[in-house]
Motif scaffolding. Structure first.
Motif, PDB file in Angstrom:
ATOM      1  N   GLU A 122       0.741  -1.284  -0.127  1.00  0.00           N
ATOM      2  CA  GLU A 122       0.100  -0.151  -0.111  1.00  0.00           C
ATOM      3  C   GLU A 122       0.825   1.304   0.217  1.00  0.00           C
ATOM      4  O   GLU A 122       0.365   2.168  -0.645  1.00  0.00           O
ATOM      5  CB  GLU A 122      -0.940   0.244   1.107  1.00  0.00           C
ATOM      6  N   LYS A 123       2.026   1.401   0.821  1.00  0.00           N
ATOM      7  CA  LYS A 123       2.965   2.357   0.662  1.00  0.00           C
ATOM      8  C   LYS A 123       3.508   2.504  -0.709  1.00  0.00           C
ATOM      9  O   LYS A 123       3.681   3.836  -1.175  1.00  0.00           O
ATOM     10  CB  LYS A 123       3.947   2.160   1.712  1.00  0.00           C
ATOM     11  N   THR A 124       3.780   1.522  -1.397  1.00  0.00           N
ATOM     12  CA  THR A 124       4.349   1.524  -2.635  1.00  0.00           C
ATOM     13  C   THR A 124       3.362   2.072  -3.664  1.00  0.00           C
ATOM     14  O   THR A 124       3.669   2.768  -4.609  1.00  0.00           O
ATOM     15  CB  THR A 124       4.935   0.306  -2.900  1.00  0.00           C
ATOM     16  N   THR A 125       2.119   1.377  -3.746  1.00  0.00           N
ATOM     17  CA  THR A 125       1.204   1.885  -4.706  1.00  0.00           C
ATOM     18  C   THR A 125       0.380   2.803  -4.333  1.00  0.00           C
ATOM     19  O   THR A 125      -0.266   3.423  -5.425  1.00  0.00           O
ATOM     20  CB  THR A 125       0.316   0.514  -4.910  1.00  0.00           C
ATOM     21  N   GLY A 126       0.185   3.264  -3.149  1.00  0.00           N
ATOM     22  CA  GLY A 126      -0.766   4.407  -2.729  1.00  0.00           C
ATOM     23  C   GLY A 126      -2.000   4.077  -2.490  1.00  0.00           C
ATOM     24  O   GLY A 126      -3.023   4.862  -2.695  1.00  0.00           O
ATOM     25  N   LEU A 127      -2.329   2.548  -3.208  1.00  0.00           N
ATOM     26  CA  LEU A 127      -3.714   1.915  -2.854  1.00  0.00           C
ATOM     27  C   LEU A 127      -3.816   1.204  -1.655  1.00  0.00           C
ATOM     28  O   LEU A 127      -3.207   0.858  -1.147  1.00  0.00           O
ATOM     29  CB  LEU A 127      -3.785   1.303  -4.220  1.00  0.00           C
ATOM     30  N   ARG A 128      -5.607   1.415  -1.559  1.00  0.00           N
ATOM     31  CA  ARG A 128      -5.779   0.546  -0.445  1.00  0.00           C
ATOM     32  C   ARG A 128      -7.212   0.180  -0.560  1.00  0.00           C
ATOM     33  O   ARG A 128      -7.993   1.034  -0.757  1.00  0.00           O
ATOM     34  CB  ARG A 128      -5.667   1.215   1.124  1.00  0.00           C
ATOM     35  N   GLY A 129      -7.411  -1.157  -0.329  1.00  0.00           N
ATOM     36  CA  GLY A 129      -8.807  -1.633  -0.413  1.00  0.00           C
ATOM     37  C   GLY A 129      -8.962  -2.728  -0.018  1.00  0.00           C
ATOM     38  O   GLY A 129      -8.281  -3.500   0.948  1.00  0.00           O
ATOM     39  N   SER A 130     -10.039  -3.533  -0.535  1.00  0.00           N
ATOM     40  CA  SER A 130     -10.266  -5.083   0.159  1.00  0.00           C
ATOM     41  C   SER A 130      -9.574  -5.814  -0.630  1.00  0.00           C
ATOM     42  O   SER A 130      -9.402  -5.704  -1.911  1.00  0.00           O
ATOM     43  CB  SER A 130     -11.683  -5.084  -0.099  1.00  0.00           C
ATOM     44  N   TYR A 131      -9.269  -6.925  -0.066  1.00  0.00           N
ATOM     45  CA  TYR A 131      -8.303  -7.981  -1.027  1.00  0.00           C
ATOM     46  C   TYR A 131      -9.185  -9.115  -1.273  1.00  0.00           C
ATOM     47  O   TYR A 131     -10.073  -9.618  -0.691  1.00  0.00           O
ATOM     48  CB  TYR A 131      -7.339  -8.403  -0.130  1.00  0.00           C
ATOM     49  N   VAL A 132      -8.920  -9.727  -2.653  1.00  0.00           N
ATOM     50  CA  VAL A 132      -9.868 -10.792  -2.945  1.00  0.00           C
ATOM     51  C   VAL A 132      -9.109 -12.006  -2.738  1.00  0.00           C
ATOM     52  O   VAL A 132      -7.938 -12.367  -3.042  1.00  0.00           O
ATOM     53  CB  VAL A 132     -10.338 -10.730  -4.320  1.00  0.00           C
ATOM     54  N   LEU A 133      -9.558 -13.135  -2.206  1.00  0.00           N
ATOM     55  CA  LEU A 133      -8.937 -14.409  -1.919  1.00  0.00           C
ATOM     56  C   LEU A 133      -9.520 -15.500  -2.501  1.00  0.00           C
ATOM     57  O   LEU A 133     -10.615 -15.591  -2.704  1.00  0.00           O
ATOM     58  CB  LEU A 133      -9.123 -14.870  -0.379  1.00  0.00           C
ATOM     59  N   SER A 134      -8.631 -16.161  -3.240  1.00  0.00           N
ATOM     60  CA  SER A 134      -8.988 -17.710  -3.778  1.00  0.00           C
ATOM     61  C   SER A 134      -7.963 -18.552  -3.413  1.00  0.00           C
ATOM     62  O   SER A 134      -6.830 -18.460  -2.858  1.00  0.00           O
ATOM     63  CB  SER A 134      -9.209 -17.573  -5.291  1.00  0.00           C
ATOM     64  N   GLY A 135      -8.128 -19.896  -3.651  1.00  0.00           N
ATOM     65  CA  GLY A 135      -7.269 -20.833  -3.355  1.00  0.00           C
ATOM     66  C   GLY A 135      -7.642 -21.632  -2.251  1.00  0.00           C
ATOM     67  O   GLY A 135      -8.502 -21.242  -1.462  1.00  0.00           O
ATOM     68  N   GLY A 136      -6.751 -22.411  -1.699  1.00  0.00           N
ATOM     69  CA  GLY A 136      -7.030 -23.261  -0.719  1.00  0.00           C
ATOM     70  C   GLY A 136      -7.248 -22.380   0.647  1.00  0.00           C
ATOM     71  O   GLY A 136      -7.872 -22.720   1.592  1.00  0.00           O
ATOM     72  N   HIS A 137      -6.316 -21.497   1.128  1.00  0.00           N
ATOM     73  CA  HIS A 137      -6.593 -20.474   2.148  1.00  0.00           C
ATOM     74  C   HIS A 137      -7.817 -20.125   2.240  1.00  0.00           C
ATOM     75  O   HIS A 137      -8.248 -19.562   3.269  1.00  0.00           O
ATOM     76  CB  HIS A 137      -5.400 -19.569   2.329  1.00  0.00           C
ATOM     77  N   ALA A 138      -8.532 -19.731   1.266  1.00  0.00           N
ATOM     78  CA  ALA A 138      -9.606 -19.021   1.141  1.00  0.00           C
ATOM     79  C   ALA A 138     -10.953 -20.099   1.693  1.00  0.00           C
ATOM     80  O   ALA A 138     -11.956 -19.502   1.928  1.00  0.00           O
ATOM     81  CB  ALA A 138     -10.267 -18.641  -0.504  1.00  0.00           C
ATOM     82  N   LYS A 139     -10.647 -21.253   1.556  1.00  0.00           N
ATOM     83  CA  LYS A 139     -11.678 -22.231   2.338  1.00  0.00           C
ATOM     84  C   LYS A 139     -11.688 -22.118   3.570  1.00  0.00           C
ATOM     85  O   LYS A 139     -12.638 -22.694   4.314  1.00  0.00           O
ATOM     86  CB  LYS A 139     -11.102 -23.720   1.945  1.00  0.00           C
ATOM     87  N   ASN A 140     -10.854 -21.520   4.284  1.00  0.00           N
ATOM     88  CA  ASN A 140     -10.757 -21.644   5.891  1.00  0.00           C
ATOM     89  C   ASN A 140     -11.246 -19.968   6.244  1.00  0.00           C
ATOM     90  O   ASN A 140     -10.746 -19.282   6.380  1.00  0.00           O
ATOM     91  CB  ASN A 140      -9.379 -22.015   6.515  1.00  0.00           C
ATOM     92  N   GLU A 141     -12.499 -20.026   6.525  1.00  0.00           N
ATOM     93  CA  GLU A 141     -13.348 -18.673   6.951  1.00  0.00           C
ATOM     94  C   GLU A 141     -12.607 -18.041   8.189  1.00  0.00           C
ATOM     95  O   GLU A 141     -12.652 -16.923   8.438  1.00  0.00           O
ATOM     96  CB  GLU A 141     -14.713 -18.804   6.894  1.00  0.00           C
TER      97      GLU A 141
END
Length: 99
Positions: free
Chosen positions: A23-42
């Protein structure tokens, strides 16, 4: 039990540092989208949201780690006129987890 706790806290700390740097490098901040195995563990996703103070969205199809590649291909093949249009038509959020 304590070793697992410290390992998880170390991973979460590294993740928070990575978000801060991104976020410091890009100047952007928002919500992140998850997919893959780790996204299955709410429960783990909720821990990440709480610890990092970031919001995450879980896709309807949580095994969709290659979905971004499909978006790019559909755009480059001319099926959609922009990456944004391709994303809006291909990526479907199933649930949001906010801090």
């Amino acid at each position: 039990f304590y070793n697992i706790y410290y390992e998880v806290m170390s991973v979460l700390s590294s993740l928070k540092d990575a978000f801060n740097l991104l976020e410091k490098t890009t100047g952007l901040r928002g919500s992140y989208v998850l997919s893959g195995g780790h996204a299955k563990n709410e429960a783990y996703t909720k821990m990440k949201a709480h610890f990092t103070q970031r919001s995450f969205s879980l896709l309807q199809h949580r095994d969709a780690e290659l979905l971004g590649d499909a978006v790019i291909v559909l755009y480059r093949c001319g099926i959609y006129t922009s990456l944004q249009e391709a994303t809006m038509n291909v990526v479907k959020v199933g649930k949001d987890i906010f801090v």
